[in-house]
Every structure is written in structure tokens, then in C-alpha cells.
Design an enzyme around this catalytic site. Structure first.
Site, mmCIF file in Angstrom:
data_model
loop_
_atom_site.group_PDB
_atom_site.id
_atom_site.type_symbol
_atom_site.label_atom_id
_atom_site.label_comp_id
_atom_site.label_asym_id
_atom_site.label_seq_id
_atom_site.Cartn_x
_atom_site.Cartn_y
_atom_site.Cartn_z
ATOM 1 N N GLU A 330 0.819 -1.227 0.000
ATOM 2 C CA GLU A 330 0.000 0.000 0.000
ATOM 3 C C GLU A 330 0.847 1.268 0.000
ATOM 4 O O GLU A 330 0.343 2.357 -0.201
ATOM 5 C CB GLU A 330 -0.905 0.027 1.248
ATOM 6 C CG GLU A 330 -2.060 -0.938 1.221
ATOM 7 C CD GLU A 330 -1.699 -2.306 1.797
ATOM 8 O OE1 GLU A 330 -0.506 -2.677 1.798
ATOM 9 O OE2 GLU A 330 -2.616 -3.006 2.248
ATOM 10 N N LYS A 439 -1.206 -10.629 24.131
ATOM 11 C CA LYS A 439 -1.661 -9.825 25.274
ATOM 12 C C LYS A 439 -1.607 -10.688 26.523
ATOM 13 O O LYS A 439 -2.348 -11.638 26.669
ATOM 14 C CB LYS A 439 -3.084 -9.330 25.036
ATOM 15 C CG LYS A 439 -3.174 -8.388 23.849
ATOM 16 C CD LYS A 439 -4.528 -7.724 23.754
ATOM 17 C CE LYS A 439 -4.623 -6.907 22.490
ATOM 18 N NZ LYS A 439 -4.886 -7.708 21.273
HETATM 19 P P1 ADP Z 1 1.678 -8.733 2.066
HETATM 20 O O1 ADP Z 1 1.002 -8.704 0.757
HETATM 21 O O2 ADP Z 1 2.344 -10.011 2.434
HETATM 22 O O3 ADP Z 1 0.904 -8.104 3.191
HETATM 23 P P2 ADP Z 1 3.459 -6.494 2.187
HETATM 24 O O4 ADP Z 1 4.813 -6.419 1.632
HETATM 25 O O5 ADP Z 1 2.536 -5.417 1.811
HETATM 26 O O6 ADP Z 1 2.935 -7.869 1.764
HETATM 27 O O7 ADP Z 1 3.552 -6.617 3.746
HETATM 28 C C1 ADP Z 1 3.705 -5.500 4.536
HETATM 29 C C2 ADP Z 1 3.937 -5.906 5.964
HETATM 30 O O8 ADP Z 1 5.152 -6.626 6.100
HETATM 31 C C3 ADP Z 1 4.094 -4.739 6.897
HETATM 32 O O9 ADP Z 1 2.860 -4.192 7.289
HETATM 33 C C4 ADP Z 1 4.853 -5.374 8.058
HETATM 34 O O10 ADP Z 1 3.991 -6.049 8.953
HETATM 35 C C5 ADP Z 1 5.718 -6.403 7.383
HETATM 36 N N1 ADP Z 1 7.082 -5.881 7.229
HETATM 37 C C6 ADP Z 1 7.640 -5.339 6.140
HETATM 38 N N2 ADP Z 1 8.916 -4.998 6.380
HETATM 39 C C7 ADP Z 1 9.181 -5.336 7.663
HETATM 40 C C8 ADP Z 1 10.321 -5.231 8.520
HETATM 41 N N3 ADP Z 1 11.471 -4.736 8.096
HETATM 42 N N4 ADP Z 1 10.192 -5.675 9.787
HETATM 43 C C9 ADP Z 1 9.039 -6.196 10.236
HETATM 44 N N5 ADP Z 1 7.939 -6.325 9.483
HETATM 45 C C10 ADP Z 1 8.005 -5.897 8.213
#
Ligand code: ADP
Length: 546
Positions: A330, A439
Site C-alpha cells: 500500500e 496480550k
Molecule cells: P503482504 O502482501 O504479504 O501483506 P506487504 O509487503 O505489503 O505484503 O507486507 C507489509 C507488511 O510486512 C508490513 O505491514 C509489516 O507487517 C511487514 N514488514 C515489512 N517490512 C518489515 C520489517 N522490516 N520488519 C518487520 N515487518 C516488516
């Protein structure tokens, strides 16, 4: 009073024009699907992208039509991107790792007219062709000599498609807010949702990526994007690199340690980007062979949290700077990147690594805040954690066809679904996905932090932490561990390893061992599936309490 400057629409076609005009001979090197390493230039890509646009126009494709690709990172894929977008159409990247039902849902929802595919993915599309009545044809990204036998109907050979064209094509002069790219989120809950990028958002994002404090690419760089073009725009690298004339090295289908090392070495790669699992394979290869990384200046790690041992290994053992990045489909996708700030260069390495394991700072064009459940802003003290919200010109305001309804609050903030802290220097650290938070007794435990420490144990390959029902505390953490091949490791060894590294009350109530942790199509740990697998699991602490 209006300014008196030119109105120059921000279109991605301007990027490839710039690369052609000022960096025409800069190379794009590909490990091709057919096998050999293939070399081309920005000038060639520019010419062939215009041929793609001409050929698509001949097939009846025009402004606003959606054309899909299912391809690895390679030069042909870039030609097709720029060709589709330059025609004013929308380039829809399909992730071949998605389930077949999801792929056919996505292709139908987007109304893909043609699908350009690397021949690797012929079986994937053969399996769902019957569910794609609106797709008019499949373009195989190869020449006649390499066309495979197939059950697919309406097949076109790519080189034969663009071969007859002369490239004399003027890019569509569309408004900068016109859609040009489309990528669906993998939809761990509910249907996948389409993120529709505009020319303007992609150009602004490319400029943010090239910010000196972000990926900061320059023409002298040789950049290897392992992050796929089929998921979240290869983190914008295929727009940002031509904008500065950086050399691009495309890994194609091979992402194992040896193949990536070979490209890093022979193509003198200075900067590279991938998810942690890819870097894990590379580090194993380097350890096993004793090889070094003399040319590599910086490595970007993102998509999932980069464990501390990984940051340390690159920095200490190989002298490579690590930039930990965070983002989302997004967000085009870059949201933050962890380069050091002025004054930190003299800090001891250990203290620098404390900063580098965080997910980094927002570049200009990304606004960021954390709030409590009621939407009140929380302090930037590195301790308070809450809902991470973002705003900016390359961040979605709605999903394709309004799916999922309104996704912004009254002030235009998008809730990322992540829980994070922000410190006084501006560095953000993800503690969890909101839906994965544990939690315990009214307090939150960060599953990511425990996982990242657990994978530092020399006998552990991967670890995941989930919350398990507890009558007194609501939930308590269960640590799920995949031991390294050929190793046996005990619950006690793991718990002893965690001791002193996390707060005592964060200590998992139990450790279980499994052979494999399930992953999503974008390589993330599938916590939903893990929670299902361990739905009836009873913690020993519950038994003991009864
Ligand atoms: P998907 O389609 O699998 O949701 P995205 O690439 O849009 O693919 O996923 C985004 C999510 O990935 C983020 O909201 C976060 O939770 C996780 N994410 C991305 N980069 C990191 C990072 N460096 N550390 C932790 N979580 C990450």
C-alpha cells in the site's frame, strides 16, 4: 498567486526517457530464464518498451486497460512494464507464488486483458486458464526457439510480437494521476485487495527511494534487486535505478546463496535488496565457502524483521553496511529505511547496530505517527508502542474498485496494521502486526523481538512466537522452533539462551519443535496457520496451575 513554473507531468515514461538520453549505454544484466547471462542497456530497453507499446496498441490495448505480467526480475520484464505504462495502460504484476484460486480471483477482479509470462510459469497458468474467460492471450517472454509446448490457447511469442515494430511511438500524454501499476496484497484475511499506483505516485516514490538517506542510488552503483518485481514493485528499484542511471543486475529465477554470490561478484554489485530469507541463504554460502564481498557497499533488508545476528554478520564479518527497511504494498512500498544519522558515525559498532536493527526512519514524502486505541498520538520515546499510521503521496487512499471500503481516517491517515515504537531520533521499530500481538495480563509482548533473538541461537533456523490461551493471563507466548538440519536442540537450551535478553515475563511458557514453519506467498510467517495448528495446545503452565 500561481507560480510561474512549467507544468511537467510526473510520468514513469519520463524516467525511461531520461535513462535513454543520459545513461543509454548503462547495462542491465539478467540471469535469463533460458539460462545464460544476457546483457542489454537502457537505450535498448527504451526502444523495446516502445515496441511493446506499439504491439499492444495493435492488439487493441489502450488507455486504462489492464495488462498483467507473471515474470521474474529480468530485462524483458522491464521493457514490458515501461511499454504498458507508457501506453497509458495499467501493468498488473501477478505473484506466481499465490494459490491458484487467489490468482484467478485477482486476474478476474483486475480484468486482465493479456498476461505476459516467463515460460517457468506456464504450468501455473495452464492450471487456471479455464477460470480466466476474459484473458485474450498469453505472451510467452522468449523467442521462437525457446517456446515450450503448452495446453494454453491464444499463445503469442514475445520476440515475434515486438519484432515487426519500429519503436517510433510517442508515450501517451496522460495526466500524472492516471493509473499505471497494480499489485494485490496477499490477503491473509479475506480477498486480496488491489493497490493501484499512479504515474505520479511511482515517480515521487522513485525519488524518495533515491534519497541519499534511503537507498541513495547513483549512476556509479551496480544494483541487484532480489526483491521481485512481481511483489510491491521490487521496492521501487526498477523506477529508481533508471532515474539515476545505476547499472541493474537482475537475478531471474535463481535466488540461492551461490547464484546471488556469483552475480554480486562478477557484476561488482555495490547495493542490493532482499528479504531476510535470501540473506540467510547467502550468509550460509559465505560461511561454508569462506568467500568475501569486496565490492558490496550496502545491503537492504526488509519485508520481515531483520534479525540482529544478520545485521551483525554483514557489518562485522563482511564490512557491508546494513539498511533495515520497512514498507507495504500500500506504500509503493518504501515506508522507512535505517541509515544512520549525523553524529552516529562515531558511535561504537554495537550501539550503531542497536539503531540498525530498528526499521528505520521515514524519508521525505512519508508522514508517520503512532497512536493508542483511541487514536491519540503517543510520544516518540522509543518505549510507547501503538498503531502505526502513515500519510503521503505514494500511499493508497483506497483499494481497487473500492474493495474494503474507506481505508483512511478523517485526517487522511492509513492504519498500517503494524504496532511500533518511534524514538527521539525518529527511528521506528515494529513490535508486531496488530493481529499477532500477544496480550498477557493486559500488557503486550512483542513476538517479533523474541523470534529475532531465538534465531540467533546457532542451532536454530527459524522461529515463530504465537499467543496461547491462558486462564490467568489471557495469553502466554509459545515459541515454535525449526532446528538447523542435523542439529538437536532442547527446550532448556533455548530458554537459557533467551535469559537476560528479554524481560523475564516475556519468556515463552513453552518451546516446541517443528520441521517447517508455513509461509505466505510473500515469504512471511503464516501466524494464522500456526494458530490453527496449535489451537488445542495446552501450555504446561496451565496444567501446573490447575
Ligand atoms: P503482504 O502482501 O504479504 O501483506 P506487504 O509487503 O505489503 O505484503 O507486507 C507489509 C507488511 O510486512 C508490513 O505491514 C509489516 O507487517 C511487514 N514488514 C515489512 N517490512 C518489515 C520489517 N522490516 N520488519 C518487520 N515487518 C516488516
Amino acid at each position: 498567486m500561481q507560480g510561474l513554473m512549467q507544468s511537467w507531468p510526473l510520468r514513469v515514461s519520463n524516467i525511461i526517457d531520461h535513462a535513454n538520453n543520459f545513461h543509454g549505454d548503462r547495462e542491465i544484466v539478467t540471469r535469463s530464464v533460458e539460462g545464460p547471462i544476457v546483457r542489454t542497456t537502457y537505450a535498448q530497453i527504451h526502444l523495446r518498451a516502445r515496441k511493446v507499446a506499439q504491439a499492444l496498441a495493435r492488439l487493441g490495448i489502450g488507455e486504462g486497460d489492464v495488462v498483467a505480467t507473471m515474470c521474474w526480475n529480468n530485462a524483458r520484464h522491464m521493457e514490458v512494464w515501461y511499454g504498458i505504462m507508457g501506453l497509458g495502460a495499467v501493468c498488473h504484476t501477478l505473484n506466481p507464488r499465490l494459490f491458484p484460486e487467489q490468482l484467478s480471483y485477482i486476474a478476474n477482479h483486475a480484468e486482465d486483458k493479456y498476461i505476459f509470462l516467463d515460460t517457468t510459469f506456464v504450468p501455473v497458468l495452464e492450471a487456471i486458464e479455464d477460470t480466466l474467460p476474459k484473458v485474450r492471450g498469453f505472451v510467452f517472454m522468449t523467442d521462437r526457439a525457446h517456446m515450450p509446448a503448452t495446453k494454453l490457447k491464444n499463445v503469442i511469442c514475445y520476440e515475434e510480437l515486438i519484432g515487426p515494430e519500429d519503436g517510433d511511438f510517442r508515450w501517451a500524454q496522460v495526466d500524472e494521476n492516471t493509473a499505471c501499476g497494480l499489485c494485490y496484497t496477499s490477503g491473509t484475511t479475506g480477498n486480496p485487495k488491489g493497490v493501484l499506483y499512479s504515474h505520479r505516485s511511482n515517480v515521487l516514490h522513485a525519488m524518495a527511494v533515491n534519497n541519499g538517506d534511503a537507498l541513495g542510488m547513483r549512476s556509479v552503483d551496480s544494483m541487484l534487486p532480489v526483491v521481485p518485481m512481481f511483489h510491491a514493485n521490487a521496492w521501487g528499484i526498477t523506477f529508481a535505478a533508471p532515474a539515476v542511471g545505476a547499472k541493474l543486475v537482475m537475478p531471474g529465477a535463481k535466488m540461492d546463496g551461490e547464484s546471488i554470490y556469483e552475480l554480486l561478484d562478477t557484476e561488482k554489485v555495490t547495493a542490493t535488496a532482499a528479504v531476510p530469507t535470501v540473506w540467510l541463504m547467502l550468509l550460509h554460502y559465505l560461511e561454508a565457502t569462506g568467500k568475501q564481498l569486496p565490492y558490496l557497499d550496502r545491503v537492504v533488508i526488509g519485508g520481515s524483521a531483520a534479525p540482529r545476528y544478520m545485521v551483525e554478520a554483514f557489518e562485522r564479518n563482511y564490512g557491508v553496511k546494513v539498511f533495515h527497511a520497512w514498507g507495504m504494498t500500500e506504500m509503493s512500498p518504501l515506508g522507512s529505511l535505517g541509515s544512520l544519522k549525523g553524529g552516529m558515525e562515531d558511535w561504537p559498532l554495537e550501539k550503531q547496530i542497536d539503531v540498525k536493527v530498528k526499521q528505520g526512519r521515514a524519508p521525505f514524502t512519508v508522514e508517520m505517527k503512532i497512536t493508542d486505541d483511541e487514536g491519540r498520538s503517543l510520544p516518540h520515546d522509543g518505549k510507547a508502542f501503538g498503531h502505526l499510521k502513515v500519510r503521503g503521496p505514494a500511499i493508497a487512499r483506497s483499494y481497487m474498485k473500492g474493495e474494503g471500503g474507506n481505508i483512511l481516517d478523517e485526517e487522511g491517515w492509513f492504519d498500517t496494521g503494524d504496532i511500533a515504537t518511534l524514538d527521539s531520533y525518529g527511528y521506528m521499530q515494529i513490535t508486531d502486526r496488530a493481529k499477532d500481538v500477544i496480550k498477557s495480563g493486559g500488557e503486550w509482548i512483542s513476538s517479533i523481538e523474541i523470534e529475532n533473538i531465538a534465531v540467533g541461537h546457532p542451532k536454530v533456523t527459524e522461529a515463530a512466537v504465537i499467543g496461547i490461551f491462558h486462564p490467568k493471563w489471557d495469553e502466554r507466548p509459545l515459541l515454535i522452533v525449526v532446528p538447523k538440519e542435523g542439529e538437536t536442540v532442547t527446550r532448556e537450551e533455548i530458554l537459557a539462551y533467551l535469559e537476560g535478553k528479554i524481560a523475564k515475563w516475556w519468556t515463552p511458557d513453552d518451546v516446541v519443535f517443528i520441521e517447517e514453519i508455513p509461509h505466505t506467498a510473500t515469504g512471511k510467517i503464516q501466524k494464522l496457520t500456526l494458530r490453527e495448528i496449535f489451537r488445542d495446545y495446552r501450555l504446561p503452565s496451565v496444567d501446573a496451575a490447575e
